[in-house]
Each structure stands twice: as structure tokens, then as C-alpha cells.
Motif scaffolding. Sequence first.
Motif, PDB file in Angstrom:
ATOM      1  N   ASP A   8      30.157  34.837  46.369  1.00  0.00           N
ATOM      2  CA  ASP A   8      29.827  35.002  44.402  1.00  0.00           C
ATOM      3  C   ASP A   8      31.526  34.675  44.228  1.00  0.00           C
ATOM      4  N   LEU A   9      31.879  35.178  45.134  1.00  0.00           N
ATOM      5  CA  LEU A   9      33.501  35.561  45.314  1.00  0.00           C
ATOM      6  C   LEU A   9      34.115  34.271  45.625  1.00  0.00           C
ATOM      7  N   LEU A  10      33.798  32.991  46.437  1.00  0.00           N
ATOM      8  CA  LEU A  10      34.342  32.156  47.322  1.00  0.00           C
ATOM      9  C   LEU A  10      33.445  31.298  45.602  1.00  0.00           C
ATOM     10  N   ARG A  11      32.371  31.153  45.446  1.00  0.00           N
ATOM     11  CA  ARG A  11      31.986  30.878  43.755  1.00  0.00           C
ATOM     12  C   ARG A  11      32.832  30.658  42.643  1.00  0.00           C
ATOM     13  N   ALA A  12      33.148  31.765  42.351  1.00  0.00           N
ATOM     14  CA  ALA A  12      34.622  32.049  41.379  1.00  0.00           C
ATOM     15  C   ALA A  12      35.493  31.892  41.581  1.00  0.00           C
ATOM     16  N   SER A  13      35.984  31.645  42.518  1.00  0.00           N
ATOM     17  CA  SER A  13      37.381  30.874  42.886  1.00  0.00           C
ATOM     18  C   SER A  13      37.347  29.324  42.704  1.00  0.00           C
ATOM     19  N   LEU A  14      35.823  28.583  42.953  1.00  0.00           N
ATOM     20  CA  LEU A  14      36.321  27.356  43.090  1.00  0.00           C
ATOM     21  C   LEU A  14      36.051  27.019  41.810  1.00  0.00           C
ATOM     22  N   GLU A  15      35.725  27.650  40.611  1.00  0.00           N
ATOM     23  CA  GLU A  15      35.513  27.146  39.545  1.00  0.00           C
ATOM     24  C   GLU A  15      36.609  26.207  38.693  1.00  0.00           C
ATOM     25  N   ASP A  16      36.696  25.505  38.042  1.00  0.00           N
ATOM     26  CA  ASP A  16      38.312  24.880  37.432  1.00  0.00           C
ATOM     27  C   ASP A  16      39.399  24.967  38.293  1.00  0.00           C
ATOM     28  N   PRO A  17      39.468  24.256  40.031  1.00  0.00           N
ATOM     29  CA  PRO A  17      40.670  24.579  39.699  1.00  0.00           C
ATOM     30  C   PRO A  17      41.490  24.123  39.783  1.00  0.00           C
ATOM     31  N   SER A  18      41.988  23.195  38.741  1.00  0.00           N
ATOM     32  CA  SER A  18      42.597  22.270  37.880  1.00  0.00           C
ATOM     33  C   SER A  18      43.778  23.803  37.814  1.00  0.00           C
ATOM     34  N   THR A  19      42.829  24.604  36.867  1.00  0.00           N
ATOM     35  CA  THR A  19      43.150  24.805  36.012  1.00  0.00           C
ATOM     36  C   THR A  19      44.491  26.168  36.484  1.00  0.00           C
ATOM     37  N   HIS A  20      45.784  26.306  35.981  1.00  0.00           N
ATOM     38  CA  HIS A  20      47.051  27.030  36.974  1.00  0.00           C
ATOM     39  C   HIS A  20      46.645  28.472  35.743  1.00  0.00           C
ATOM     40  N   LEU A  48      55.723  29.018  37.172  1.00  0.00           N
ATOM     41  CA  LEU A  48      54.926  28.965  35.899  1.00  0.00           C
ATOM     42  C   LEU A  48      55.850  28.948  34.689  1.00  0.00           C
ATOM     43  N   TYR A  49      56.601  29.764  34.705  1.00  0.00           N
ATOM     44  CA  TYR A  49      57.590  30.330  33.996  1.00  0.00           C
ATOM     45  C   TYR A  49      59.395  30.353  33.796  1.00  0.00           C
ATOM     46  N   GLY A  50      60.121  29.911  35.350  1.00  0.00           N
ATOM     47  CA  GLY A  50      60.926  30.155  35.221  1.00  0.00           C
ATOM     48  C   GLY A  50      61.761  31.081  34.789  1.00  0.00           C
ATOM     49  N   ASP A  51      62.934  31.689  34.460  1.00  0.00           N
ATOM     50  CA  ASP A  51      63.749  32.729  34.420  1.00  0.00           C
ATOM     51  C   ASP A  51      62.898  33.554  33.034  1.00  0.00           C
ATOM     52  N   GLY A  52      61.689  33.334  32.674  1.00  0.00           N
ATOM     53  CA  GLY A  52      61.421  33.848  32.121  1.00  0.00           C
ATOM     54  C   GLY A  52      60.426  35.170  32.428  1.00  0.00           C
ATOM     55  N   HIS A  53      60.579  35.466  33.289  1.00  0.00           N
ATOM     56  CA  HIS A  53      59.181  36.668  34.476  1.00  0.00           C
ATOM     57  C   HIS A  53      60.377  37.566  34.827  1.00  0.00           C
ATOM     58  N   GLU A  54      59.647  38.570  34.865  1.00  0.00           N
ATOM     59  CA  GLU A  54      60.085  39.271  35.625  1.00  0.00           C
ATOM     60  C   GLU A  54      59.080  40.200  36.880  1.00  0.00           C
TER      61      GLU A  54
END
Length: 401
Positions: A243-255, A368-374
Motif C-alpha cells: 500500500d505504501l509503495l502504491r501511494a509513493s508512485l502516485e503522480d511522481p512528477s509532483t514535488h 524548493l524555497y531557497g533562502d526562504g526556509h528554516e
Amino acid sequence: MQQVENRSVGVSTRRAGGQFPRRGITMGRRKQWLLAFAIATVLVLLIGTQNYLAFKVQHALFSKAGLPSPPVLSWLVAVGTEIPAWYPWVLFSPAIFALARRFSPLGPRPAASVVVHCAAACVGTALMLMVATAVQRAFGLPAGPRPLGYWAEVALGTVRVLGGIITIYAMMLAIHEAAAYHDAYQRRSVRSAQLEAQLSTAQLDSLRSQLQPHFLFNTLNTITALMFKDPHAAQQMMVRLSDLLRASLEDPSTHEVTLREEVAFAVKYLEIQTVRFQDRLRVEWSLDPDTLDLLVPRHLLQPLVENSVRYGVEQTSRPGVIEVRSARAGGTVRISVRDDGAGTAEANPLAGGTGIGLDNTRARLRHLYGDGHEFRADAGPAGGFEVTIGFPARTQSVPEH
């Protein structure tokens, strides 16, 4: 705040020096014609107006001195007289721009290019005056006697205006070069942004692909160990792993996914670990409802709770607690994962700043966020270990260039 306590976890051609290549650096045909027409129109209006004012001043001076003077031309006639002198340049402009592409003064042979353009300016001036003189003689412009023959008038006019024509030719050449390089710079900037976005996406894909075998191998090792001690538990883990692997393969292009989706994925992983640890694992969720629909990096929580399981629960014989919290503060969302394990660098490699999960998460946040993350990861004052992450709160992904 939404408070959840869960034991079984049932939640949701380039030139040296960096110059632009000459090939492909052109203006569009429409822009070329508009540029040439605009230059010719400005010259017709300026010089026609200048001649009109000169005729008026000449007439006033001659009249004041009691001398006969030629009649004053109207402004429209003065401007119209310049039309055959300058609008032929519109017809010549494609040839000038073609020469500019073929013989650029900024190219590898500037001296030869200058000679070519000077010759072209001379030929263009002679052709322009041939047309202009013919039109002016046909319509009797400007008014007054014309003692010279046609060819003599063309020759005299060529000598008289050649310097100015070369200046105008050079101006058209400079404008073309500036416009062409501006277009090339824009194309190069857009292409650079596209390549940068593609590189960032490829790096994110690579980073995320590291996570899948990471938790997969760890889970398979656990299943292998349980096969001899508790076959039923091993079977349950295999079913939940699928079930986990099936969920991990959903829409792999979305980050990025919503926090609600990310929590559901982490829960699937924790359900696998619950089979293994039974009552030794307890997960407490404290999720701000305002954060559940915000976007977070895909597979953000799973590697963090996995490290809490491995170093906060597995390393001790007593029951362990993992706390997952989320909160929104203005334009920032903060997520923390805390366990009550040893919390030292010796017991938890995360405390020393290493580990696939930590390094991977930090790198993905930076992309994803550059310097805008902590990002903070450290042992708590009362024991245990906590990772806190902050990044912009948003519900839509930033579009790629």
C-alpha cells in the motif's frame, strides 16, 4: 489545534570571451520595417520643418534688405519635399540589416566590415539622390531655377549630403545591433531560466528517488527479521508495504502535496512500524487545521518519522513517543517531529548533522524555497531529538520558468 493520539496510527556556436553568437541574432521582419519607417519619418519631419523655418528666415532677411527672395514654401510642401529623400531608406533597410548580420562591426573582422558599410552607404546615397532628384524635377520642387543637369545635380547632391548620410547609416546600423543584441539577450535569459528550472527539477527528482529505496530497504530488512520470529507480523508488513509503495508512485512528477496528503503517507509508513513495535510505539499528532491544505514537499515527513523510529524508539527498550506538530504563523508554516529517545550524537546521527533523511530534506528545501526556509535539528533540553522546518505557507505551487 487538532490533537490526535494514535497507537495504531490510523490517520490520513559560441565565441570566446562570452560574446553572443552572430548566427540567429536577427530582428523580426516586422520590427525591421517599423524601425526603418520610424527613422525615415522622424528625419522627414525634422529636416522638412528645418527647411521650412530656413525659408521663412531667408525670406524675411531678403525682404528687409530690399532684395528679391524666393517664395516661402508651406510646411506641408517643405516636409513633402523630404519624403523622396528619406523614405527610400525604408526600402534599403532590409539590405542594410542583412549586411549588418553578415558584416558586423563588432564581429571578428571589424575593419573589413566598416569598409563594406561605407561602400554601401555611398551606393545607397547615390541611389537615393537619383530617385529624389528625379521626383523633385518632375514636380518642380523646390521652386526656383535648376541650372544644372540631372546627373550633375545628383553628383553635387551626393557630395553635399554624403557625410550626413553616412552618419544616418551608422545610426541605423547601431540601432539594429542594439536591438539584435537585446533580443538575443532576452532569448538567452529565458533559455538560462528554463535550463535552471530543468536542472532544479532534475535535482529534486534525484533527491526524492533516494528516499524510496532508503525506506524500502529498511522495511524489507525488518520484514526479513520478522519472517522467522513472527511470520504473521511479516505478512502484515508486506501488505502494508505494498500500500505504501502504491501511494509513493502516485503522480511522481509532483514535488509538492498538501500537508493532509503528506500526513496520510507518513501514517502508512507508521502503520508498518506499528506491526513491528506494537505497544512500544505511540504517535501523537498536533496539527493546526489551517495548515492541512498548505503545500509541503512530497515525502517530507516520512524520512523524519523514520529516523525517530530508528533512533528514538528502536534504540530503547521502553515505549517511545513521536510527536508531529504543525502551526501557521503569518506567511510561514512550521512543522516539527520530536521523539523522546536518547537525543545525543552518539545515539542519533541526526544530532551530528548527518543521515540520508536529514541531508536529503535539507537539500530539497533549499531547491524548493531557497533562502526562504528554516531548518533546525538538535537534541531537546529534556532529552529526545527534534527537527523543526519552516517554509512559506502557500496553496499553489510556484510556476516553473
